[in-house]
Design an enzyme around this catalytic site. Structure first.
Site, mmCIF file in Angstrom:
data_model
loop_
_atom_site.group_PDB
_atom_site.id
_atom_site.type_symbol
_atom_site.label_atom_id
_atom_site.label_comp_id
_atom_site.label_asym_id
_atom_site.label_seq_id
_atom_site.Cartn_x
_atom_site.Cartn_y
_atom_site.Cartn_z
ATOM 1 C CG ASP A 288 0.749 0.914 5.711
ATOM 2 O OD1 ASP A 288 0.561 -0.276 6.033
ATOM 3 O OD2 ASP A 288 -0.115 1.796 5.846
ATOM 4 C CD GLU B 34 -1.942 7.760 3.110
ATOM 5 O OE1 GLU B 34 -0.708 7.600 3.225
ATOM 6 O OE2 GLU B 34 -2.765 7.229 3.864
ATOM 7 N NE ARG C 33 -7.137 6.495 9.259
ATOM 8 C CZ ARG C 33 -7.963 5.624 9.845
ATOM 9 N NH1 ARG C 33 -8.505 5.908 11.016
ATOM 10 N NH2 ARG C 33 -8.247 4.463 9.292
ATOM 11 C CD GLU D 55 1.408 1.898 9.066
ATOM 12 O OE1 GLU D 55 0.174 2.068 8.974
ATOM 13 O OE2 GLU D 55 2.237 2.804 8.824
ATOM 14 C CD GLN E 263 -3.073 0.884 2.173
ATOM 15 O OE1 GLN E 263 -3.982 0.133 1.852
ATOM 16 N NE2 GLN E 263 -3.031 1.491 3.339
ATOM 17 C CE LYS F 142 -3.604 5.663 10.415
ATOM 18 N NZ LYS F 142 -4.042 4.595 9.486
#
Length: 414
Positions: free
Chosen positions: A236, A200, A362, A281, A156, A333
């Site tokens: 991640d 992102e 996020r 992650e 990701q 978060k």
């Protein structure tokens, strides 16, 4: 009396993906706070509920009056008390009545209003006058998985962290340099690449996992050599997104391969060793504490093994992970847990057990800058908030401003 709450307002705004979210205003006699809730694309199953069944519209029509009638007249500085009232109003253990996003927006806006009432920035109000350290920015360079689209890598996020930076401006600039270098290398590999980005702000290329890993690694090495600022890669994996419960395997669709749990552990351990990862992650799916612990035992001395979906900023779940020795780091978060109080409690538990907290954005973000203040106030050594895009830069530029205000600022201890 300076921080007595006089008004609370909620409104529907739009996040960076074009989806509705909630923004809260809290007005005191002598101050004002505003905060907006983000949202995730890949979310942990144990996160609090984002919104009630009626979505943001129900929050505006029904929930605003519920909250305002209870907290108007309270002192904004009594954050724990107000967070407890939010839980009482909701009446569930996962904020399914008012929504975790509603709760966290009100909680953060209240803290900002309290800080404003005493003419203090939020990081000083929450952290006292002692904060002197700035977190290292963990920047998103390549997007895959749920943050990109067809033909993007399965993994990701391909991340970088400028561990050799001496100040926040140098750190941000270094990440941007790597971001640009990666784009150039993608264009060399794929002449049809036009610069598309994921949610992102990382590039969303037509690459395999291995091609993306090579480009990430060589870009880090080149920029490190050219600038003298050491940059290390991270990932991640978001492995819950491709865990197949029926097959009991991790299915990498882009690769056309699948891996058993043991094969996944070995695969990630090999990646850490080959590419010298500083941070990985969610390398294991969110319910497998045992495999997470096995990978931590194998690779945790050389790399931060970070849980996001595994822990969802929840102190009770983190305690379970600590007992199992699963991971050595966790994502923070606030909207995963719903209040600043619970966010702080999780960070406190993490630090007491030598887990490294990583304050994070996020994928669906707003220009709210609150997490920059939280990272400094709670002395988190890393902030994960992208490298490009207005909603990402809002947090990074706020860190530049905060650094200017600190006495004898330094980058965090890693």
């Amino acid at each position: 009396m300076d921080s007595v709450i006089e008004d609370v307002r909620l409104r529907k705004i739009i996040d960076s993906r074009g989806n509705p979210t909630v923004e809260a205003d809290v007005l005191t006699w002598n101050g004002f706070g505003r905060a907006a809730a983000p949202s995730g694309a890949s979310t942990g199953i144990n996160e609090v509920t984002s919104f009630p069944d009626g979505g943001v519209d129900q929050v505006i029509t029904d929930v605003e009056d519920l909250i305002s009638s209870e907290i108007i007249g309270m002192e904004a500085e009594d954050i724990r008390e107000i967070d407890n009232v939010l839980k009482e109003i909701d009446g569930t253990d996962n904020f399914s009545t008012i929504g975790g996003n509603t709760a966290v927006a009100v909680s953060m806006a209240t803290a900002k209003a309290a800080a404003s009432s005493y003419n203090l920035p939020l990081y000083k109000f929450l952290g006292g006058i002692m904060p002197t350290q700035i977190p290292f920015p963990l920047g998103n360079m390549i997007n895959g998985g749920a943050h990109a689209g067809t033909n993007a890598p399965d993994i990701q996020e391909f991340l970088v962290i400028p561990v050799g930076a001496s100040n926040i401006t140098e750190a941000i600039t270094t990440n941007i340099n790597v971001h640009r270098r990666i784009k150039a290398k993608i264009q060399e590999k794929d002449k049809t690449f036009t610069g598309g980005k994921g949610d992102e702000g990382g590039w969303a290329p037509n690459l395999t996992n291995e091609e993306a890993l090579e480009i990430q690694f060589t870009s880090c090495e080149e920029v490190s050599d050219e600038t003298g600022v050491l940059v290390k890669p991270g990932l991640d994996v978001a492995s819950s997104e491709f865990w197949n419960e029926k097959e009991q395997k991790y299915v990498y669709e882009r690769e056309g391969t699948s891996r058993t749990v043991e094969e996944q552990i070995d695969y990630i351990a090999d990646l850490i060793d080959t590419y010298k990862f500083f941070y990985v992650e969610d390398p294991i799916q969110e319910n497998d504490f045992e495999a997470f612990a096995e990978l931590t035992s194998k690779s945790g001395k050389d790399c931060l093994i970070c849980g996001d979906d595994l822990f969802v900023t929840n102190a009770e779940i983190l305690a379970k992970g600590i007992e199992a020795h699963a991971g050595n780091s966790l994502i923070i978060k606030p909207n995963q847990i719903g209040t600043l109080t619970d966010t702080y409690n999780t960070i406190k538990l993490a630090k007491a057990n030598k887990y490294v907290p990583v304050v994070s954005h996020r994928s669906g973000e707003t220009t709210d800058e609150t997490i920059a203040h939280l990272a400094v106030a709670f002395n988190a050594p890393i902030i994960k908030t992208g490298a490009a895009g207005g909603e990402r830069i809002a947090k990074l530029n706020e860190l530049v401003r905060i650094e200017e205000e600190l006495l004898n600022p330094s980058m965090a201890d890693l």
